[in-house]
Design an enzyme around this catalytic site. Structure first.
Site, PDB file in Angstrom:
ATOM      1  N   SER A  21     -21.299   9.337 114.211  1.00 30.72           N
ATOM      2  CA  SER A  21     -21.932  10.601 114.603  1.00 30.72           C
ATOM      3  C   SER A  21     -23.461  10.410 114.605  1.00 30.72           C
ATOM      4  CB  SER A  21     -21.459  11.761 113.721  1.00 30.72           C
ATOM      5  OG  SER A  21     -21.533  11.473 112.336  1.00 30.72           O
ATOM      6  N   SER A  22     -24.206  11.229 113.884  1.00 32.39           N
ATOM      7  CA  SER A  22     -25.670  11.183 114.006  1.00 32.39           C
ATOM      8  C   SER A  22     -26.328   9.994 113.308  1.00 32.39           C
ATOM      9  CB  SER A  22     -26.279  12.490 113.483  1.00 32.39           C
ATOM     10  OG  SER A  22     -26.017  13.537 114.391  1.00 32.39           O
ATOM     11  N   VAL A  23     -25.555   9.151 112.656  1.00 27.70           N
ATOM     12  CA  VAL A  23     -26.119   7.904 112.150  1.00 27.70           C
ATOM     13  C   VAL A  23     -26.517   7.002 113.321  1.00 27.70           C
ATOM     14  CG1 VAL A  23     -25.698   5.888 110.671  1.00 27.70           C
ATOM     15  CG2 VAL A  23     -24.785   8.116 110.018  1.00 27.70           C
ATOM     16  N   TYR A  38     -32.848  20.880 116.268  1.00 34.62           N
ATOM     17  CA  TYR A  38     -31.895  19.770 116.366  1.00 34.62           C
ATOM     18  C   TYR A  38     -31.190  19.858 117.717  1.00 34.62           C
ATOM     19  CZ  TYR A  38     -28.844  16.224 114.317  1.00 34.62           C
ATOM     20  OH  TYR A  38     -28.182  15.059 114.023  1.00 34.62           O
TER      21      TYR A  38
END
Length: 358
Positions: A69-71, A176
């Site tokens: 995901s957002s990693v 975001y």
């Protein structure tokens, strides 16, 4: 893998982290986890606990592959910053230099200038489908969040984003957003490579991150992903809806098994904890990027007005920067860089304490 420290410097830390993991498993808040902690370049804690697949009884292992995901965001951020260092693009470049059709408008009809810096810092005026009400434009335009199922390719996703109105004047706010996905399309134009190949050349291959990319390199090591549930976390379906930011959000854990899935720079990678730790430790130690570029990642690049990680945090490049530890009550030092992932991930780099955690 970073070599493990042979000295017993982390006895107290290990006991505390072990206690936290055991409590989370016993309370059935999580099904499994991999936790790695490095200090000064040595791993002082490493543990895989619980299950990678609870129903099959498959235990979690350190080399399990997770949907990041957002990693993915700091990895793609580093790829973009390498292009800046090489002079192939600049932070002040207009996005339209690379994507001429990217002309989202403000509510008054104006088409403002959006720069690479705006994309990197989530200050471009874009948003996410899960950050707006159900009748919002991102819903109406069917703009993928990067971890759901969609047949649209990256070019179409960017076209849909451009068709949605901006939430605020670029540079005048923070939200975001899908900005890193748009940045992924820019990277493709700059490099004349598809994003998976570009990210591979710029970051992944350079750091020997063999298990990380925009596809699953070994399905046998893929961890099952679970959502919050009572009395225990529930196994996520292939097409699922999970409460996220207080709203039901579409998730598709099998998305990366579909070769048609567009490469989401903001949420579409998979990899291992050890690969992510290697990447973060390289940044902490000043590798991959030039020292002044690395320093800029840990400096405030956009004011979040306490929307990112809460009071005491602002936004740098790739994550939130801690500016006031007292306001957060955290033992982390000022200058810590950290971010999260929708599937439950957490990472931080604390340069002052030479500490990195995944």
């Amino acid at each position: 893998m970073i070599p493990r420290n042979k000295h017993d410097r982390g006895v107290g830390l290990r006991a505390r982290v072990d206690h936290a993991i055991e409590a989370a498993l016993q309370d059935q808040r999580i099904v499994g986890t991999v936790v790695l902690v490095a200090e000064g370049g040595d791993i002082i804690y490493g543990r895989a606990a619980g299950f990678a697949d609870r129903e099959a009884g498959r235990p979690m292992e350190e080399n399990c592959i997770f949907l990041l995901s957002s990693v993915a965001k700091p990895i793609v951020t580093a790829a973009a910053l390498r292009l800046v260092e090489d002079g192939r693009m600049s932070l002040g470049d207009s996005v339209r230099r690379w994507l001429p059709e990217f002309t989202p408008r403000l509510p008054d009809g104006r088409v403002p200038e959006i720069t690479i810096h705006h994309l990197l810092t989530h200050s471009a005026g874009l948003t996410y489908v899960f950050m707006e009400p159900e009748d919002g434009p991102y819903h109406r335009l069917r703009i993928s969040n990067g971890f759901d199922r969609t047949d649209a390719d990256l070019e179409e996703i960017v076209r849909r984003i451009a068709a949605a109105p901006l939430s605020y004047e670029p540079g005048a706010g923070w939200g975001y957003s899908m900005a890193i996905d748009v940045l992924g399309a820019v990277i493709e134009k700059v490099t004349q490579r598809l994003l998976p190949q570009a990210a591979g050349e710029l970051v992944l291959s350079a750091l020997d991150m063999r298990d990380t990319g925009f596809a699953i390199v070994d399905r046998r090591r893929l961890a099952v992903h679970y959502a919050d549930g009572q009395p225990e976390p529930r196994r996520m379906a292939d097409d699922d809806h999970v409460s996220f930011f207080g709203r039901p959000v579409a998730f598709c854990p099998v998305r990366l098994l579909d070769p048609r899935a567009f490469p989401s720079a903001g949420a579409g990678m998979a990899g291992t904890a050890s690969d992510v730790l290697r990447f973060l430790e390289t940044l902490r130690a000043g590798g991959l990027l030039q020292p002044q570029t690395v320093s800029s990642m840990f400096e405030v690049q956009a004011l979040t007005r306490e929307q990112a990680e809460g009071p005491g945090w602002e936004f740098g490049f790739g994550g939130a920067v801690l500016v006031d530890p007292e306001a957060t009550g955290t033992p982390q030092a000022a200058g810590t860089l950290q971010w999260n992932g929708a599937y439950g991930h957490k990472w931080f780099i604390d340069p002052a304490n030479e500490l990195t955690l995944v």
